[in-house]
Design a protein around this motif. Structure first.
Motif, mmCIF file in Angstrom:
data_model
loop_
_atom_site.group_PDB
_atom_site.id
_atom_site.type_symbol
_atom_site.label_atom_id
_atom_site.label_comp_id
_atom_site.label_asym_id
_atom_site.label_seq_id
_atom_site.Cartn_x
_atom_site.Cartn_y
_atom_site.Cartn_z
ATOM 1 N N SER A 23 0.822 -1.243 0.000
ATOM 2 C CA SER A 23 0.000 0.000 0.000
ATOM 3 C C SER A 23 0.840 1.270 0.000
ATOM 4 N N TYR A 71 -2.704 0.088 4.277
ATOM 5 C CA TYR A 71 -1.669 -0.915 4.532
ATOM 6 C C TYR A 71 -0.456 -0.290 5.211
ATOM 7 N N ASP A 249 -4.213 -2.957 -2.767
ATOM 8 C CA ASP A 249 -5.544 -2.503 -2.386
ATOM 9 C C ASP A 249 -5.866 -1.078 -2.819
ATOM 10 N N THR A 252 -7.056 -1.667 -6.171
ATOM 11 C CA THR A 252 -8.372 -2.308 -6.092
ATOM 12 C C THR A 252 -9.449 -1.280 -5.793
ATOM 13 N N LYS A 253 -9.163 -0.367 -4.863
ATOM 14 C CA LYS A 253 -10.113 0.698 -4.545
ATOM 15 C C LYS A 253 -10.395 1.560 -5.778
ATOM 16 N N GLY A 273 -8.169 -8.626 -5.806
ATOM 17 C CA GLY A 273 -7.156 -7.687 -5.348
ATOM 18 C C GLY A 273 -6.093 -8.285 -4.462
ATOM 19 N N ASP A 275 -4.053 -7.391 -0.335
ATOM 20 C CA ASP A 275 -4.009 -6.657 0.926
ATOM 21 C C ASP A 275 -5.372 -6.649 1.622
ATOM 22 N N ASP A 280 -10.852 -2.095 3.689
ATOM 23 C CA ASP A 280 -10.994 -3.078 2.607
ATOM 24 C C ASP A 280 -12.115 -4.062 2.915
ATOM 25 N N TRP A 291 -15.857 -6.867 -5.368
ATOM 26 C CA TRP A 291 -14.552 -7.348 -4.877
ATOM 27 C C TRP A 291 -14.740 -8.748 -4.308
ATOM 28 N N THR A 294 -9.245 -11.475 -2.109
ATOM 29 C CA THR A 294 -7.971 -10.775 -1.954
ATOM 30 C C THR A 294 -6.955 -11.719 -1.329
#
Length: 370
Positions: A23, A71, A249, A252-253, A273, A275, A280, A291, A294
Motif C-alpha cells: 500500500s 496498509y 488494495d 483495487t479501490k 485484489g 491486501d 478493505d 470485490w 484478496t
C-alpha cells in the motif's frame, strides 16, 4: 543469551519464512517515537537481552518511501509497537512518494547515529548508495520490498510471498469466472512486489487463455484517486470484461470507484485484489460489491516481524544477505460475509494464522500481538 526460536531463521544465509502485503503515502517530516509512545508488548521475554538491547534507548530508523494508505499505516503501527516493546528509540522518515527525498532521508538517518535501519519500499537506483554507506559504517540494514540484493547483497531482505499471493487470488478467479474470458488488469511496473505479482499474472493469462483487454494504473501518493479515472476510461472502451485483477488494495479501490462510475456494468464484473484492512473489509462486504477475493496478510504483524528481524540482525543472529519471505492467505467475500467479519479484529480472531508473533522471534524478544 542468543537462544532464538525463529521458526525458519535466516542464520548462515538460509531463507526465513514470515508474512506480508502492499500500500502507500505520509507526512514528509521526521518524527521520533519513544518507547512509551506505543502500546506495551503482549509477551514477556524469558531471557536477558543481548547487546545492544541490554540497555534501553537503542536508536533505530525506518525510512519509508510513502506512508499513506491503509496498509502502510497499519505496517507503521506494527513497527512502532514492536519497537516500543524492545525499548527502541524509533525515528520515522517518510518521503511521501518522492524517491530523491527518500535517498536524502536515508543519509539523514545514517548521520543521526542509529544502530539499525529499516528501508521500506522504494527503488534500488536511489537507495543502494545509502544502504551500502550504512552497512560500511556498521549499521545493520533490513530491506522490505525493494529488489536490492544485486547492488547491496549484505543487507537483509524481507518481502511478502508475492507469487503465492497472486496465485491464491488467481486460482479463485479461475474458479469464479472460468477460462477463455475477457479480463482487465490494473497494475504498475517498477514496484518490486507488483512486478513479482505481474509475473504470475502473465502466467495465468497464458495458461487460462484469458484475453487481456486493457492494462492501466499509476503509483502516486494518491494511487486510488489518480488511478480511478484511468480504469473508468478503460472500462468504457472495453465494457465486456468479466473480471479485473488489481493486485494492491489502493489499485483495487480505484477499480471499485471506476465501476461505480460505470453503472451499466453493475453485477457484470468481478474484482480480485491484494491486501486487507478494515476499510478493505467494508468494501468487500458492502451490498453488491464486485470485490470477490484478496490475497493478504496482517500489515501490523508484518511491521512487527520486520522490526524483530532487524533486532535479531543487530544482535548478531542473522547472517549477511539473509532473506525473509512472508506467506499470505486467501480471503474471499463469501468468507467475510459468512463469518460476519466487519473489521481487522474480527478477521484476526477468525484467521489466527495472521498472527505471526512466533516468527523471527527469540526468548529475549517481547513479541507483540494485535
Amino acid at each position: 543469551m542468543r537462544n532464538t526460536k525463529t521458526l525458519v531463521a535466516g542464520i548462515a544465509g538460509v531463507s526465513m519464512l514470515l508474512l506480508a502485503g502492499c500500500s502507500q503515502g505520509g507526512t514528509g517530516s521526521t518524527s521520533t517515537t519513544t518507547p512509551a509512545a506505543a502500546p506495551a508488548a503482549s509477551t514477556t521475554p524469558v531471557a536477558a537481552a543481548p547487546a545492544p538491547f541490554d540497555k534501553p534507548g537503542v536508536k533505530v530508523a525506518i525510512v519509508q518511501q510513502s506512508g499513506q494508505g491503509d496498509y502502510f499505516q497499519q505496517y507503521l503501527n506494527g513497527t512502532k509497537k514492536q519497537a516500543a516493546a524492545l525499548g527502541i528509540d524509533l525515528s520515522v522518515f517518510d518521503a511521501q512518494g518522492d524517491n530523491a527525498t527518500q535517498a536524502t532521508q536515508l543519509d539523514q538517518a545514517i548521520a543521526s547515529g542509529v544502530a539499525g535501519i529499516i528501508v521500506r519500499h522504494g527503488f534500488p537506483d536511489t537507495l543502494c548508495p545509502g544502504v551500502n554507506k550504512a552497512l560500511k559504517q556498521g549499521i545493520k540494514v533490513v530491506i522490505y520490498d525493494v529488489e536490492i540484493q544485486k547492488c547491496a547483497p549484505d543487507a537483509v531482505q524481507t518481502q511478502q510471498s508475492d507469487a503465492k499471493m497472486a496465485s491464491l487470488v488467481l486460482d479463485q478467479m479461475v474458479t469464479d469466472v472460468g477460462t477463455g474470458k475477457d479480463v482487465g488488469y490494473v497494475n504498475v511496473a517498477g514496484i518490486a512486489p507488483l512486478d513479482r505479482r505481474d509475473v504470475v499474472w502473465n502466467q495465468y493469462v497464458s495458461k487460462e487463455k484469458w484475453n487481456q483487454l486493457f492494462y492501466t494504473g499509476t503509483y502516486t501518493n494518491s494511487t486510488a484517486t489518480d488511478t480511478a479515472p484511468m480504469v473508468s476510461n478503460a472500462l468504457r472502451a472495453n465494457p465486456g470484461v468479466a473480471a479485473i485483477y488489481a493486485p494492491y488494495d489502493e489499485l483495487t479501490k480505484a477499480t471499485l470507484s471506476a465501476l461505480e462510475q460505470n453503472p451499466d456494468l453493475k453485477g457484470k464484473v468481478k474484482v480480485y485484489g491484494a491486501d486487507i484492512s478494515t476499510a478493505d473489509i467494508e468494501l468487500m462486504t458492502a451490498p453488491d460489491s464486485p470485490w470477490a477475493a484478496t490475497g493478504a496478510t496482517d500489515p501490523n504483524a508484518i511491521g512487527a516481524a520486520v522490526m524483530r528481524t532487524l533486532a535479531l540482525n543487530m544482535a548478531g543472529t542473522v547472517a549477511k544477505g539473509a532473506t525473509a519471505e512472508f506467506p499470505p492467505i486467501l480471503i474471499t467475500q463469501d468468507f467475510l460475509r459468512t463469518k460476519k467479519i466487519r473489521n481487522m479484529v474480527d478477521l484476526r480472531a477468525a484467521e489466527p494464522s495472521l498472527n505471526i508473533s512466533d516468527i523471527s522471534s527469540a526468548n529475549w524478544i517481547p513479541a507483540v500481538t494485535f
